[in-house]
Enzyme design. Structure first.
Site, PDB file in Angstrom:
ATOM      1  N   HIS A 103      -2.529 -10.323  11.936  1.00 54.96           N
ATOM      2  CA  HIS A 103      -1.996  -9.061  11.437  1.00 54.96           C
ATOM      3  C   HIS A 103      -1.764  -8.160  12.651  1.00 54.96           C
ATOM      4  CE1 HIS A 103      -1.403  -5.281   9.586  1.00 54.96           C
ATOM      5  NE2 HIS A 103      -2.585  -4.798   9.938  1.00 54.96           N
ATOM      6  N   GLU A 113       0.851  -1.194   0.000  1.00 52.51           N
ATOM      7  CA  GLU A 113       0.000   0.000   0.000  1.00 52.51           C
ATOM      8  C   GLU A 113       0.885   1.240   0.000  1.00 52.51           C
ATOM      9  OE1 GLU A 113      -2.032   0.626   4.000  1.00 52.51           O
ATOM     10  OE2 GLU A 113      -1.466  -1.471   4.141  1.00 52.51           O
ATOM     11  N   CYS A 161      -3.609  -3.620   4.337  1.00 52.29           N
ATOM     12  CA  CYS A 161      -2.719  -4.657   4.900  1.00 52.29           C
ATOM     13  C   CYS A 161      -3.132  -6.072   4.494  1.00 52.29           C
ATOM     14  CB  CYS A 161      -2.668  -4.534   6.417  1.00 52.29           C
ATOM     15  SG  CYS A 161      -2.166  -2.895   6.968  1.00 52.29           S
TER      16      CYS A 161
HETATM   17  N1  COA Z   1       0.602   3.038  30.567  1.00 50.43           N
HETATM   18  C1  COA Z   1       0.141   1.893  30.033  1.00 50.43           C
HETATM   19  N2  COA Z   1      -0.829   1.834  29.072  1.00 50.43           N
HETATM   20  C2  COA Z   1      -1.310   3.018  28.635  1.00 50.43           C
HETATM   21  C3  COA Z   1      -0.857   4.248  29.142  1.00 50.43           C
HETATM   22  C4  COA Z   1       0.151   4.237  30.151  1.00 50.43           C
HETATM   23  N3  COA Z   1       0.630   5.364  30.667  1.00 50.43           N
HETATM   24  N4  COA Z   1      -1.542   5.232  28.497  1.00 50.43           N
HETATM   25  C5  COA Z   1      -2.376   4.636  27.617  1.00 50.43           C
HETATM   26  N5  COA Z   1      -2.245   3.298  27.701  1.00 50.43           N
HETATM   27  C6  COA Z   1      -2.934   2.269  26.914  1.00 50.43           C
HETATM   28  C7  COA Z   1      -4.414   2.554  26.755  1.00 50.43           C
HETATM   29  O1  COA Z   1      -5.159   2.143  27.890  1.00 50.43           O
HETATM   30  C8  COA Z   1      -4.723   1.719  25.519  1.00 50.43           C
HETATM   31  O2  COA Z   1      -4.830   0.362  25.882  1.00 50.43           O
HETATM   32  P1  COA Z   1      -6.169  -0.482  25.518  1.00 50.43           P
HETATM   33  O3  COA Z   1      -6.258  -0.458  24.008  1.00 50.43           O
HETATM   34  O4  COA Z   1      -5.903  -1.828  26.054  1.00 50.43           O
HETATM   35  O5  COA Z   1      -7.304   0.249  26.151  1.00 50.43           O
HETATM   36  C9  COA Z   1      -3.435   1.858  24.685  1.00 50.43           C
HETATM   37  O6  COA Z   1      -2.418   2.289  25.578  1.00 50.43           O
HETATM   38  C10 COA Z   1      -3.552   2.833  23.506  1.00 50.43           C
HETATM   39  O7  COA Z   1      -3.855   4.108  24.020  1.00 50.43           O
HETATM   40  P2  COA Z   1      -5.107   4.983  23.476  1.00 50.43           P
HETATM   41  O8  COA Z   1      -5.039   6.302  24.172  1.00 50.43           O
HETATM   42  O9  COA Z   1      -6.342   4.195  23.565  1.00 50.43           O
HETATM   43  O10 COA Z   1      -4.872   5.110  21.944  1.00 50.43           O
HETATM   44  P3  COA Z   1      -4.194   6.206  21.002  1.00 50.43           P
HETATM   45  O11 COA Z   1      -5.041   7.402  20.942  1.00 50.43           O
HETATM   46  O12 COA Z   1      -2.771   6.397  21.288  1.00 50.43           O
HETATM   47  O13 COA Z   1      -4.269   5.450  19.604  1.00 50.43           O
HETATM   48  C11 COA Z   1      -4.257   3.723  18.000  1.00 50.43           C
HETATM   49  C12 COA Z   1      -4.002   4.067  19.469  1.00 50.43           C
HETATM   50  C13 COA Z   1      -4.045   2.263  17.752  1.00 50.43           C
HETATM   51  C14 COA Z   1      -5.714   4.032  17.665  1.00 50.43           C
HETATM   52  C15 COA Z   1      -3.283   4.568  17.147  1.00 50.43           C
HETATM   53  O14 COA Z   1      -1.975   4.127  17.398  1.00 50.43           O
HETATM   54  C16 COA Z   1      -3.571   4.507  15.674  1.00 50.43           C
HETATM   55  O15 COA Z   1      -4.374   5.270  15.144  1.00 50.43           O
HETATM   56  N6  COA Z   1      -2.863   3.588  14.951  1.00 50.43           N
HETATM   57  C17 COA Z   1      -2.972   3.438  13.521  1.00 50.43           C
HETATM   58  C18 COA Z   1      -4.186   2.604  13.110  1.00 50.43           C
HETATM   59  C19 COA Z   1      -4.104   1.183  13.541  1.00 50.43           C
HETATM   60  O16 COA Z   1      -3.059   0.635  13.771  1.00 50.43           O
HETATM   61  N7  COA Z   1      -5.280   0.521  13.617  1.00 50.43           N
HETATM   62  C20 COA Z   1      -5.356  -0.862  14.033  1.00 50.43           C
HETATM   63  C21 COA Z   1      -6.350  -1.667  13.265  1.00 50.43           C
HETATM   64  S1  COA Z   1      -5.888  -1.833  11.569  1.00 50.43           S
END
Ligand code: COA
Length: 410
Positions: A244, A81, A113
């Site tokens: 994945h 991609e 993906c």
């Molecule tokens: N200590 C430990 N864990 C922590 C933390 C800390 N200080 N702060 C946050 N976390 C955890 C959250 O609880 C969460 O865990 P959970 O999913 O088990 O609830 C995790 O870290 C992620 O944090 P969160 O704030 O929910 O997410 P984010 O806003 O950082 O975004 C994604 C996470 C995945 C949405 C982001 O990385 C993203 O957009 N990625 C690209 C798209 C992707 O990969 N999608 C996946 C499907 S294809």
């Protein structure tokens, strides 16, 4: 007739950024990156690498390791991609660099993906149909994950490629005959024409991934053969489950969902595990899922190569012990299409299961955040290979709107 992966080879770029360094620079808690997302480090491409060199370097390593002549390849599929052109496929650039014969079907596949799995299934069907005529398919999944700097996705970036030789002598993984599919038109992750970085509705993409897992595994489970007994769990029939992994914690969420679905469908098993579900899931995760995530935690998201980097990492670690055992694999591509399928590691599993990933990871050069940001900004610059470069090919730049590549002199 068995059809599957005869040999595989991985390739990752030579630079690595520890995730703590990026978390500190962005003011994100280190524990969020390590425990919350499961990420340890991010693979970074130097200016001399792009998706074409990642794919060609993986392909060259594969042909060498398998002692296969480019003349034996009758189909070359590159799944990505990270397209570098709207018309000219990455695959034809790789075809030229690898010196593959003219009598070859060559094309690029895109479905976020999922494209690597689409390519693997297309190649397997070509072999099953007898169209290969004793030649093999070369399938390469390659990507460079890019999100906007300082966005939530930035911590999950990565890059890498896996090349797979697909044919009848499947010494690495014999593909099962049945798969389970799920497709749905959703806007969870996309990259409009002209954008270098993906747009993503992150939390929604996690929901879409899990909904697609429900659909694909739900479609697969009744097709499992021999048929599952009423109290029998599918997951007892596989040694490992590979998912994945856009970030390793996603595989943990996916495993929880799949194990719950599987056990709920097996009444006796559900009665036994329901009172201690969290413990049962944690034990199953440690045994069946965690070993396949060690390598990708050190690479980051390589989009369509991610599932196959999990496979390469697992087989390198456990391949000899897995002879005769089955694996379950789940592929998800945003947008979306998902497929659940199985494969058997043959009893004679041997050095063919070594994709060379561990040696590449060990040889990487650690960089700091300013170096990563410079590389991010100069992704289309091209350049000379850095010290210790392990690849065969480099991207030298764009001239007259044409991308140029060279073989590394050694
Ligand atoms: N200590 C430990 N864990 C922590 C933390 C800390 N200080 N702060 C946050 N976390 C955890 C959250 O609880 C969460 O865990 P959970 O999913 O088990 O609830 C995790 O870290 C992620 O944090 P969160 O704030 O929910 O997410 P984010 O806003 O950082 O975004 C994604 C996470 C995945 C949405 C982001 O990385 C993203 O957009 N990625 C690209 C798209 C992707 O990969 N999608 C996946 C499907 S294809």
């Amino acid at each position: 007739m068995t059809v599957g992966i005869e040999r595989l080879a991985a390739y990752v770029p030579p630079w690595v950024l520890p995730i703590e360094a990026l978390a500190d620079a962005r003011g994100v808690a280190r524990e969020k990156a390590r425990a919350g997302l499961g990420v340890e480090a991010m693979a970074v491409t130097p200016p001399c690498e792009d998706v074409v060199t990642l794919a060609a370097n993986a392909g060259a390593r594969l042909l060498r390791a398998a002692a296969v002549s480019p003349d034996d390849i009758g189909m070359l599929l590159v799944a990505t991609e990270t397209a570098v052109d709207h018309a000219k496929p990455v695959a034809i650039l790789v075809h030229g660099l690898l010196g593959i014969r003219a009598q070859c079907r060559v094309f690029e596949l895109k479905h976020a993906c999922y494209a690597g799995t689409a390519a693997l299934m297309t190649a397997a069907d070509w072999v099953r149909a007898g169209a290969a005529r004793r030649r093999r398919a070369l399938v390469i999944a390659a990507d460079v994950a890019r999100y906007p700097l300082r966005s939530p996705g930035e911590l999950t970036q990565g890059a890498g490629a896996v090349a797979m030789l697909v044919g009848n002598d499947a010494a690495v993984l014999q593909l099962g005959a049945e798969t389970g599919l799920h497709a749905a038109d959703v806007w969870d992750f996309w990259r409009p024409l002209g954008h270098r970085e993906a747009l993503v509705d992150g939390k929604y993409s996690v929901d879409c991934y899990l909904a697609a897992l429900d659909g694909a595994f739900g479609a697969y489970r009744p097709r499992e053969w021999p048929e599952l007994g009423p109290g029998e769990a599918f997951t007892d029939r596989v040694a490992h489950l590979l998912f994945h992994a856009p970030f390793p914690k996603m595989a943990m969420k996916a495993h929880r969902r799949l194990a719950t679905l599987d056990w709920q469908a097996a009444r006796e098993r559900w009665a036994a595990v329901a009172p201690r579900l969290d413990d049962a899931i944690a034990e199953a995760y440690a045994a069946q899922v965690a070993p396949g995530l060690e390598a990708v935690a050190r690479i980051g998201n390589a989009y369509t190569a991610s599932l196959y980097l999990c496979l390469a990492g697992l087989l390198e670690r456990e391949g000899r012990r897995l002879g005769g055992r089955r694996l379950g694999l789940f592929s998800y591509g945003s947008g979306s299409c998902a497929e659940f399928f199985t494969g058997t590691v043959p009893g004679r599993a041997s050095e063919a299961t070594d994709g060379g990933l561990g040696r590449l990871l060990a040889a990487r050069t650690e960089i700091d955040v300013p170096a990563y940001e410079r590389a991010f900004a100069s992704a289309d610059a091209g350049g000379d290979p850095p010290a210790g470069f392990q690849g065969d090919f480099v991207f030298t730049g764009v001239r007259a709107e044409r991308r140029e590549y060279a073989r590394v002199a050694r």
